[in-house]
Design a protein around this motif. Sequence first.
Motif, mmCIF file in Angstrom:
data_model
loop_
_atom_site.group_PDB
_atom_site.id
_atom_site.type_symbol
_atom_site.label_atom_id
_atom_site.label_comp_id
_atom_site.label_asym_id
_atom_site.label_seq_id
_atom_site.Cartn_x
_atom_site.Cartn_y
_atom_site.Cartn_z
ATOM 1 N N GLU A 7 46.252 -40.738 8.479
ATOM 2 C CA GLU A 7 45.328 -39.601 8.533
ATOM 3 C C GLU A 7 45.823 -38.523 9.486
ATOM 4 O OE1 GLU A 7 44.641 -42.714 9.038
ATOM 5 O OE2 GLU A 7 43.199 -43.350 7.511
ATOM 6 N N GLU A 30 48.796 -36.650 7.924
ATOM 7 C CA GLU A 30 48.328 -35.719 6.889
ATOM 8 C C GLU A 30 47.705 -34.477 7.513
ATOM 9 O OE1 GLU A 30 45.737 -37.689 4.218
ATOM 10 O OE2 GLU A 30 47.242 -39.179 3.589
ATOM 11 N N ARG A 76 49.057 -30.739 6.868
ATOM 12 C CA ARG A 76 48.184 -29.714 6.271
ATOM 13 C C ARG A 76 48.098 -28.464 7.130
ATOM 14 N NH1 ARG A 76 44.589 -33.994 5.280
ATOM 15 N NH2 ARG A 76 43.241 -33.218 6.963
#
Length: 255
Positions: free
Chosen positions: A95, A98, A102
Amino acid sequence: MTPPSPRRSLAELRALTPARVGLGRTGASLTTQALLDFTLDHARARDAVHAPFEAEAIMAVLAGQGMSALVVTSQVADRADYLKRPDLGRKLSGEARELLVRLNSAACDLVIVVADGLSPAAVNAHALGLLDRLLPKLGGYDLGAVVVAEGARVALGDEIGALLKARMTIVLIGERPGLSAPQSLGAYLTFAPQPGLTDAARNCVSNIQSAGLSFEEAAAKIAWLAREGLSRGVTGVALKDESGLQLAAPLATPV
């Protein structure tokens, strides 16, 4: 003939260092007071390792100062996992990775990571005070987001820095507690961070605490290493800390 130096008492020596010297004995054992002191310091060291990391409180202060900050986690499941699996503390959770991908952040000079390490108590107590002294000394550099990292080892900063396109990372992390220093903060600087680097690629400023290196002294050393590291394109064994030379008084010219 040079007169002999005056003998110093053990009491005078103890006043100069927190180290255990001249403890005395009762038969073949330590004195009761020395044993009690040792037991207390050992308990404080254990408490520092298991102290809860005040990540949200640190984030709130940083946000209140108008700084861009975010929280990431490593791959450890809990504190017991952290202590048994140092390798997992060096890798971002899926997580967290990511999240940083992003962001697609622009390249920057520096990313600062505030990490719990082996003494969350040290980070809770000293990280914000050090940042107050350090950030003004880094003026002129493009600073990326401040990352607050939970369950982190030093090398987690390498992956963070690479994903945030930082030329250098500065990781502020709780050092392994000692029996006389349970709340010692360390700062690790790494140029061109990327996963797989070893500690030979880093510079370290350690023992930042009330009984050690002050915030002002530590900030001056860290800022010098950051400036020279970015200028020369190196950190670690290739960059010797010569920050103290600028404070040294010039030698008198012989007559």
